[in-house]
Design a protein around this motif. Structure first.
Motif, PDB file in Angstrom:
ATOM      1  N   SER A  80      21.660  32.818  33.155  1.00 61.91           N
ATOM      2  CA  SER A  80      20.736  31.889  32.509  1.00 61.91           C
ATOM      3  C   SER A  80      21.386  30.530  32.310  1.00 61.91           C
ATOM      4  O   SER A  80      20.765  29.491  32.510  1.00 61.91           O
ATOM      5  N   VAL A  81      22.647  30.576  31.912  1.00 65.96           N
ATOM      6  CA  VAL A  81      23.372  29.317  31.738  1.00 65.96           C
ATOM      7  C   VAL A  81      23.584  28.648  33.092  1.00 65.96           C
ATOM      8  O   VAL A  81      23.342  27.453  33.253  1.00 65.96           O
ATOM      9  N   ASP A  82      23.972  29.453  34.077  1.00 64.81           N
ATOM     10  CA  ASP A  82      24.258  28.882  35.396  1.00 64.81           C
ATOM     11  C   ASP A  82      23.011  28.272  36.036  1.00 64.81           C
ATOM     12  O   ASP A  82      23.082  27.251  36.706  1.00 64.81           O
ATOM     13  N   GLU A 125      22.101  33.094  20.114  1.00 63.92           N
ATOM     14  CA  GLU A 125      23.434  33.564  19.758  1.00 63.92           C
ATOM     15  C   GLU A 125      24.002  34.475  20.850  1.00 63.92           C
ATOM     16  O   GLU A 125      25.159  34.363  21.248  1.00 63.92           O
ATOM     17  N   ARG A 126      23.118  35.356  21.321  1.00 59.84           N
ATOM     18  CA  ARG A 126      23.547  36.289  22.359  1.00 59.84           C
ATOM     19  C   ARG A 126      23.993  35.538  23.616  1.00 59.84           C
ATOM     20  O   ARG A 126      25.033  35.823  24.187  1.00 59.84           O
ATOM     21  N   VAL A 127      23.225  34.550  24.005  1.00 60.97           N
ATOM     22  CA  VAL A 127      23.582  33.792  25.202  1.00 60.97           C
ATOM     23  C   VAL A 127      24.896  33.055  24.975  1.00 60.97           C
ATOM     24  O   VAL A 127      25.794  33.066  25.820  1.00 60.97           O
ATOM     25  N   PRO A 158      18.396  37.271  27.527  1.00 61.23           N
ATOM     26  CA  PRO A 158      19.299  38.238  26.901  1.00 61.23           C
ATOM     27  C   PRO A 158      20.001  39.136  27.905  1.00 61.23           C
ATOM     28  O   PRO A 158      21.165  39.474  27.709  1.00 61.23           O
ATOM     29  N   LEU A 159      19.322  39.521  29.000  1.00 59.94           N
ATOM     30  CA  LEU A 159      19.958  40.460  29.929  1.00 59.94           C
ATOM     31  C   LEU A 159      20.946  39.761  30.854  1.00 59.94           C
ATOM     32  O   LEU A 159      21.956  40.340  31.231  1.00 59.94           O
ATOM     33  N   PHE A 160      20.624  38.529  31.221  1.00 60.96           N
ATOM     34  CA  PHE A 160      21.502  37.825  32.175  1.00 60.96           C
ATOM     35  C   PHE A 160      21.961  36.500  31.584  1.00 60.96           C
ATOM     36  O   PHE A 160      21.643  35.420  32.116  1.00 60.96           O
ATOM     37  N   LEU A 165      20.460  46.165  27.091  1.00 62.64           N
ATOM     38  CA  LEU A 165      21.165  45.007  26.536  1.00 62.64           C
ATOM     39  C   LEU A 165      22.658  45.270  26.432  1.00 62.64           C
ATOM     40  O   LEU A 165      23.461  44.347  26.424  1.00 62.64           O
ATOM     41  N   ALA A 166      23.021  46.560  26.338  1.00 61.15           N
ATOM     42  CA  ALA A 166      24.433  46.888  26.171  1.00 61.15           C
ATOM     43  C   ALA A 166      25.188  46.916  27.498  1.00 61.15           C
ATOM     44  O   ALA A 166      26.403  47.048  27.514  1.00 61.15           O
ATOM     45  N   LEU A 167      24.467  46.773  28.608  1.00 59.48           N
ATOM     46  CA  LEU A 167      25.153  46.840  29.906  1.00 59.48           C
ATOM     47  C   LEU A 167      26.114  45.664  30.080  1.00 59.48           C
ATOM     48  O   LEU A 167      25.875  44.570  29.577  1.00 59.48           O
ATOM     49  N   ASP A 168      27.151  45.962  30.826  1.00 61.13           N
ATOM     50  CA  ASP A 168      28.072  44.886  31.181  1.00 61.13           C
ATOM     51  C   ASP A 168      27.796  44.520  32.640  1.00 61.13           C
ATOM     52  O   ASP A 168      28.202  45.239  33.548  1.00 61.13           O
ATOM     53  N   ILE A 169      27.049  43.439  32.830  1.00 59.97           N
ATOM     54  CA  ILE A 169      26.651  43.083  34.189  1.00 59.97           C
ATOM     55  C   ILE A 169      27.527  41.940  34.683  1.00 59.97           C
ATOM     56  O   ILE A 169      27.594  40.897  34.053  1.00 59.97           O
ATOM     57  N   PRO A 170      28.216  42.150  35.796  1.00 58.71           N
ATOM     58  CA  PRO A 170      29.084  41.077  36.304  1.00 58.71           C
ATOM     59  C   PRO A 170      28.250  39.823  36.643  1.00 58.71           C
ATOM     60  O   PRO A 170      27.105  39.967  37.081  1.00 58.71           O
ATOM     61  N   PRO A 171      28.823  38.652  36.443  1.00 53.69           N
ATOM     62  CA  PRO A 171      28.068  37.415  36.649  1.00 53.69           C
ATOM     63  C   PRO A 171      27.381  37.330  38.001  1.00 53.69           C
ATOM     64  O   PRO A 171      26.249  36.877  38.092  1.00 53.69           O
ATOM     65  N   SER A 172      28.039  37.780  39.060  1.00 56.79           N
ATOM     66  CA  SER A 172      27.413  37.644  40.377  1.00 56.79           C
ATOM     67  C   SER A 172      26.162  38.511  40.446  1.00 56.79           C
ATOM     68  O   SER A 172      25.131  38.108  41.005  1.00 56.79           O
ATOM     69  N   THR A 173      26.230  39.711  39.888  1.00 59.05           N
ATOM     70  CA  THR A 173      25.053  40.589  39.865  1.00 59.05           C
ATOM     71  C   THR A 173      23.964  39.980  38.994  1.00 59.05           C
ATOM     72  O   THR A 173      22.785  40.019  39.323  1.00 59.05           O
ATOM     73  N   GLN A 174      24.400  39.428  37.849  1.00 57.54           N
ATOM     74  CA  GLN A 174      23.442  38.769  36.963  1.00 57.54           C
ATOM     75  C   GLN A 174      22.623  37.742  37.726  1.00 57.54           C
ATOM     76  O   GLN A 174      21.415  37.617  37.543  1.00 57.54           O
ATOM     77  N   ARG A 175      23.285  37.001  38.605  1.00 62.21           N
ATOM     78  CA  ARG A 175      22.585  35.948  39.309  1.00 62.21           C
ATOM     79  C   ARG A 175      21.492  36.510  40.201  1.00 62.21           C
ATOM     80  O   ARG A 175      20.378  36.024  40.225  1.00 62.21           O
ATOM     81  N   TRP A 176      21.821  37.590  40.926  1.00 60.68           N
ATOM     82  CA  TRP A 176      20.806  38.205  41.794  1.00 60.68           C
ATOM     83  C   TRP A 176      19.622  38.703  40.978  1.00 60.68           C
ATOM     84  O   TRP A 176      18.472  38.485  41.341  1.00 60.68           O
ATOM     85  N   LEU A 177      19.973  39.385  39.890  1.00 61.62           N
ATOM     86  CA  LEU A 177      18.902  39.954  39.068  1.00 61.62           C
ATOM     87  C   LEU A 177      18.064  38.842  38.433  1.00 61.62           C
ATOM     88  O   LEU A 177      16.849  38.925  38.372  1.00 61.62           O
ATOM     89  N   PHE A 178      18.766  37.802  37.989  1.00 63.31           N
ATOM     90  CA  PHE A 178      18.053  36.671  37.383  1.00 63.31           C
ATOM     91  C   PHE A 178      17.022  36.118  38.361  1.00 63.31           C
ATOM     92  O   PHE A 178      15.866  35.903  38.019  1.00 63.31           O
ATOM     93  N   VAL A 179      17.466  35.952  39.608  1.00 66.27           N
ATOM     94  CA  VAL A 179      16.566  35.372  40.601  1.00 66.27           C
ATOM     95  C   VAL A 179      15.368  36.290  40.820  1.00 66.27           C
ATOM     96  O   VAL A 179      14.212  35.846  40.857  1.00 66.27           O
TER      97      VAL A 179
END
Lengths: 504, 631
Positions: free
Chosen positions: A273-275, A487-489, A267-269, A201-215
């Motif tokens: 999640s918003v996108d 809240e986290r999101v 929580p992780l992405f 949860l403490a990782l700083d994941i760039p949005p573009s990476t978040q998207r791949w992982l989310f998918v």
């Protein structure tokens, strides 16, 4: 401290081992032994629910140990408001499912061992706070389910079991890739690899990476839910599965998907999640309407209930991606509600199938006359499933609908029509099966439910009423954890401007 | 006393539970007496609790019971104010009488105790609807009365038509409920809660800084209206009510005339604060009401089923109530709800007595002359007839004429609505006179082997009581002594109400409408009193066939809504889902297998080998990532 959660997971494994060693000629005691273990787990789960501190968003009953330090794999268990009730649901449905297994006439030992392994896997999934551990349980649980469908199922059981297995395995591959990627990312950012959820949860994941992982995560979970258009394994699995398989499948297994979305994707992405909220909500709402439309004309009652699950699970996903306290609370409690009502519906369908060995709606008609108790219970459960206020299903749907409107007005309005369609498919099915003249000779001698069958239904009916009338204890336990996710999101993501305007 | 008002709900609920589990053991008539006792006791308690309102000592109180869905501001919390008190007294008072009546009416039915179970459950649900202190609880009651309506319409569900009618009622109502639900979404999003004390209070809006645009309030109120048209059987969602007559007659009297169908009127009156801010919505409410009133009355002219005439009449009278609340005459609307509950229950119960006496014959074309065989029932029905057509000084005169006069007083386009209302009054006099003349007057047209007889005491007593009220209750709110208006004042605090026009106008209007009623009644009396073979002409031939078949709306709905809907479902299920989506899945599997056969050496077809491959592959990945992480 007593490791309650570990005991809950490993007790069924022990039970399975003991059942497996029962001599073949004594195999009829497998059922009571299995039931005993399931009852013990239920008692422990009851204790966890009872002693759970309501106002707390954090994980409770935490257990932590290292499994393999170089790779950062840990044995980390814990329960919070999101998983608590799903754990309770699993422990609650298992003894009911075992009691309902009268139709299992062969290979009792193997059957009971599979059931207990399934329970262990399910509990492990909900309680794991390490992603590798989570994944192991997520996969392990497939195996007993595969056998339950493939051995004790209907005519096309092999096709259905294989379809179920391969479909979910494909999803798992995406999930595993995502998990490993996260672990590697932890290694990059923190200097040491970790799969511990609380660390990730403490990782700083760039949005573009978040998207791949989310998918990647979302595909695995979408298949499990199942989200439109990944749903076609579900009706086949349900129709071929024995009653108890359907109960556990609809009651708990489908929730792994929605649970995974809430536990990991949000929580992780958060930015992803918003996108992707719009896409997820769109699929959810398509599922709500589509599942209901398809359910209406199903000639097979079990298939009808299966498609109703597609519709109902859509509400949960809608509430999840409303990303509001009400929507998420509604989503979480709806997972439990759907487990209870759909579980109950499958049990009832099983009871009539045991008598007539057909699931075709057109083979019935007017049987309320000869089976009044069965008819009453079916109608009760159908109304719970259709979201009748005062019963459990309404609480979740109401929270989801009212909590989702602000951010997804068009989708939520569309979803509201699902409530209408649910009334159509359930009441029409009821009409054709139970009302009118009982004019088919095969149906005239049908026996109403016996004491065991009524006994199986009583706890479900009680929970359906209790959660409908007094959901407060459940909502109080869910609330803080869900609030923390929201809240986290909201803190970690940039929200679209129209969302800001919609929520004052 | 007020804090115990929940007992009013608890008693019938307890009755339902007791009857469900012990009813068949109690048997006849005890199961009925238990049901009656619970509702009667609830009435007594409600009456005592309402005393402070009569004395003008209380404006209403909230009674918190327990939390329900806290996050939505939906607690199990009751509102005991004059408006909910009027509704509660009607529900439990008329409810108790109808329970008593049912003991006689349901005599010998194998579902005797089940009937009282549902009836008690209905009373409890209806009380939740009117006593709920937030939209959440109101919606609970709203849906639960729908459930009870479903259960009771399809009470004799071995009859396919009864089962279908129950389902239709529930589903058509659910169409309205979708509108209601969307209204609740808007309300919750706007106010952050469903609690009445925030949503329905100007002060609370100021405190919370809530700004209500006209567009928003109009949307909310129109969606509420959609819900109201379902429950109160207004255009276009009225189609379920005539079919609802499949239920036992006491059900028609209680649920489909006196109480449940008035829920829409109650709901609009309760949310008057919002409707007041949305003049467009109010005008639409009034128009829907007026048009429905006329539309349904015209159908009632040619119905032959003794209960269907009354069903369309109920739709028509509910239209008057919608007209009233639409023009802002909330008290007049509730007043008409109140008087109508008595005289329509009376008429339905009278029909029940007739059906009972005529061995389940329901065609008024085959009745006639029943006044001799059933003198008491006949006398009570004459009272009900005079009340509904609005003859001075019967109850319907006071309440209906107040609505017409207030509508007239609004002027402008409302003259049209007034004229529609007046025309409806004419038609009402015609169809109700036809109804009573064909049933009770003239010569008998039924077979000689039928020997109609007066109903038993438990059925006659409620008829007499209701007849008494159908005369008396009108005096609760007269232009000389508007007691009900004073009584309800606290419930409509801060709402601008429409009033009667000044001077002699109301008297002239009253004279006109009584005149119209007399003309209509006289015409119908002449036309139908001696009706013989003419009325026995088969339905659906001749120039009135369109009206006789209720403009064939059901047929149209079937052709343009139900059939296409089923076609869409079939297309989705058997083309999109089975062939396209699942076809693609299976096609992909086949493609993979075909490819696999080319690579046969690698593929054994055993799951464990695929699984092994999966595990090996992922372990490899794992090792790669981990080593990369460590390095």
């Amino acid at each position: 401290m007593f490791p309650t959660l570990s005991v809950m997971i490993w007790l069924p494994v022990l039970g399975a081992a003991i059942v497996a060693t029962i001599p073949r000629k004594r195999s009829e005691i497998a059922l009571p032994v299995g039931l005993g273990f399931a009852a013990l787990v239920l008692a422990l789960a009851g204790n966890v629910v009872w002693t759970f501190v309501s106002g707390d968003a954090d994980f409770q009953f935490v257990e932590q140990a290292t499994i393999y330090a170089p790779w950062g794999i840990t044995y980390h268990l814990g329960v919070d408001g999101i998983s608590l009730l799903l754990v309770a649901l699993t422990a609650f449905l298992m003894p009911i499912g075992i009691l309902a297994s009268a139709s299992v006439t062969e290979r009792h030992k193997e059957y009971m061992a599979a059931m207990l392994m399934l329970e262990a896997g399910l509990l492990g999934v909900f309680l794991s706070l390490d992603l590798v551990l989570f994944f192991v349980f997520f996969e392990v649980m497939l195996v007993p389910m595969y056998f339950i469908i493939g051995i004790w199922g209907g005519e096309r059981r092999v096709y259905a079991a294989l379809k179920f297995f391969l479909y979910t395995a494909i999803g798992s591959a995406f999930l595993l890739a995502g998990i490993i990627f996260l672990g590697a990312m932890a290694s990059d950012q923190l200097g040491t690899p970790s799969f511990d959820y609380t660390v990730l949860l403490a990782l700083d994941i760039p949005p573009s990476t978040q998207r791949w992982l989310f998918v990647g995560f979302a595909i695995a979970f979408a298949i499990k839910i199942p989200l439109f258009p990944f749903h076609t394994w579900l009706p086949d699995a349900h129709v071929e599965a024995p009653t108890v398989g359907s109960v556990m499948l609809a009651g708990v297994l489908l929730k792994l998907g929605t649970y995974g979305l809430i536990r990991f994707n949000l929580p992780l992405f958060p930015q992803a999640s918003v996108d992707f909220a719009g896409v997820m909500v769109a699929l959810a709402v398509i599922g709500i309407i589509y599942g209901a439309l398809v359910a209406i004309v199903q000639p097979d009652i079990k298939r009808l209930v299966a498609y109703s699950s597609v519709s109902h699970l859509g509400f949960i996903v809608l509430g999840t991606f409303a990303l509001s306290a009400q929507g998420l609370s509604g989503g979480v409690i709806q997972m439990v509600n759907h487990g209870l009502t759909t579980g109950a519906l499958f049990l009832l369908v099983g009871m009539i199938y045991d008598r007539r060995h057909t699931r075709q709606i057109s083979d019935y008609g007017g049987i309320a006359r000869v089976m009044p108790i069965f008819a009453g219970l079916f109608l009760f459960t159908a109304f719970a499933s259709a979201g009748l206020p005062g019963l459990n299903g309404f609480v979740g749907e109401f929270l989801v609908l009212l909590g989702s409107y602000a951010r997804h007005p068009a989708a939520t309005i569309t979803a509201a029509f699902g409530v209408l369609l649910a009334a159509i498919y359930l009441l029409w099915a009821y009409e054709r099966v139970f009302t009118g003249p009982n004019d088919k000779p095969e149906n005239q001698g049908l026996k109403d439910l016996n004491a065991r069958e009524i006994g199986i239904m009583v706890p479900l009916v009680a929970m359906i009423i209790f959660l409908g009338v007094y959901p407060k204890p459940a909502l109080d336990r869910i609330g803080p954890s869900v609030g923390a996710v929201v809240e986290r999101v909201e803190n970690a993501a940039v929200l679209p401007t129209e969302w800001e305007a919609a929520t004052r | 006393m007020t804090e115990f008002i929940w007992i009013v709900i608890a008693l019938p609920l307890l009755g339902a539970v007791v009857l469900h589990f012990l009813g068949s053991r109690l048997g006849e008539p005890r199961a009925g007496l238990v049901g009656f006792g619970m509702v009667g006791a609830a009435f007594v308690i409600a009456a005592i609790a309402a005393v402070p309102f009569f004395q003008g000592e209380s404006h209403g109180e909230q009674v918190f019971l327990f939390d329900w869905i806290e996050g939505l501001g939906a607690a199990a919390s009751l509102l005991w104010d004059p408006l909910s008190a009027v509704m509660t007294l009607v529900i439990t008072g008329i409810g108790a009488l109808i329970h008593l009546y049912s003991i006689g009416y349901m005599h010998g039915d194998p579902g005797f105790s089940r009937f009282f179970t549902y009836l008690n459950l209905f009373i409890a649900s209806m009380l939740i609807l009117v006593l709920g202190d937030n939209f959440g609880l109101l919606f609970v009651g709203w849906e639960l009365v729908g459930l009870c309506s479903y259960l009771l319409i399809s009470f004799w569900n071995e009859k396919p038509s009864a089962a279908a009618a129950g389902k239709k009622a529930f589903i058509v109502n659910r169409i309205g409920d979708v509108g209601f639900l969307i209204a609740l979404m808007l309300i919750f999003t706007t106010f952050g809660t469903l609690a009445f004390d925030v949503v329905l209070s100007h002060e609370a809006w100021d405190v919370n800084g809530i700004e209500l645009g006209v567009g928003l309030v109009t949307a909310i109120t129109l969606l509420l209206l959609v819900g109201g048209t379902g429950k109160s059987a207004q255009l276009p969602l009225y189609m379920w009510l005539p079919d609802a007559m499949e239920g036992p007659t006491p059900v028609s009297a209680l649920i489909h005339a006196a109480t449940m169908v008035t829920a829409g009127v109650y709901m609009i009156a309760r949310t008057a604060v919002l409707f007041e801010l949305a003049p467009v919505s109010s005008a639409i409410v009034a128009s829907v009401g007026a048009v429905t009133a006329l539309f349904a009355a015209s159908i009632a002219l040619k119905q032959r089923d003794i209960k269907r005439v009354l069903a369309y009449s109920t739709i028509s009278q509910l239209g008057y109530m919608f007209l009233a609340v639409g023009v802002g005459a909330y008290v007049a609307g509730i007043f008409h709800l109140f008087t109508h509950a008595f005289f329509k229950a009376l008429l339905f119960l009278g029909s029940g007595a007739v059906i009972h006496a005529m061995a389940d014959e329901q065609d008024i074309g085959r009745m006639g002359g029943l006044r001799k065989a059933m003198p008491v029932t006949h006398m009570t029905q004459v009272v009900g007839w005079l009340a509904i057509i609005g003859i001075f000084p019967f109850a319907g005169f006071w309440s209906k004429d107040e609505i017409l006069a207030v509508t007239f007083g609004k002027g402008g386009g409302y003259y049209v609505l007034w004229a529609i209302g007046l025309l409806t009054a004419l038609l009402t006099a015609v169809y109700m006179t036809r109804w009573i003349a064909l049933t009770f007057w003239g010569e008998k047209r039924y077979a000689d082997d039928l020997h109609p007889h007066e109903a038993p005491g438990t059925m006659v007593l409620p008829l007499i009581v209701l007849a008494g009220f159908s005369v008396g209750v009108g005096f609760w709110n007269t232009p000389f002594l508007p007691s009900m208006e004073h009584f309800l004042e606290p419930a409509f605090e801060g709402v601008e109400q429409a009033h009667l026009p000044e001077g002699l106008v109301p008297w002239v209007l009253a004279a006109v409408s009584v005149g119209v009623a007399v003309v209509g009644a006289f015409y119908a009396y002449r036309r139908y009193r001696g009706a013989g073979a003419v009325e026995l002409a088969p339905i659906g031939k001749g120039s009135w066939s369109l009206v006789e078949e209720a403009y064939r709306v059901d047929d149209l709905a079937g052709r343009f809504i139900v059939s296409p809907g089923r076609a869409v479902s079939n297309f989705m299920a058997f083309v999109v889902d089975r062939d396209v989506i699942d076809g693609a899945v299976n096609g992909l599997a086949t493609a993979v297998r075909t490819a696999g056969e080319r690579l046969r050496p690698l593929q054994s077809g055993f799951v464990r080998q695929y699984g092994l491959g999966l595990v090996a592959g992922t372990v490899g990945l794992l090792v790669w990532f981990a080593s990369r992480g460590l390095g």
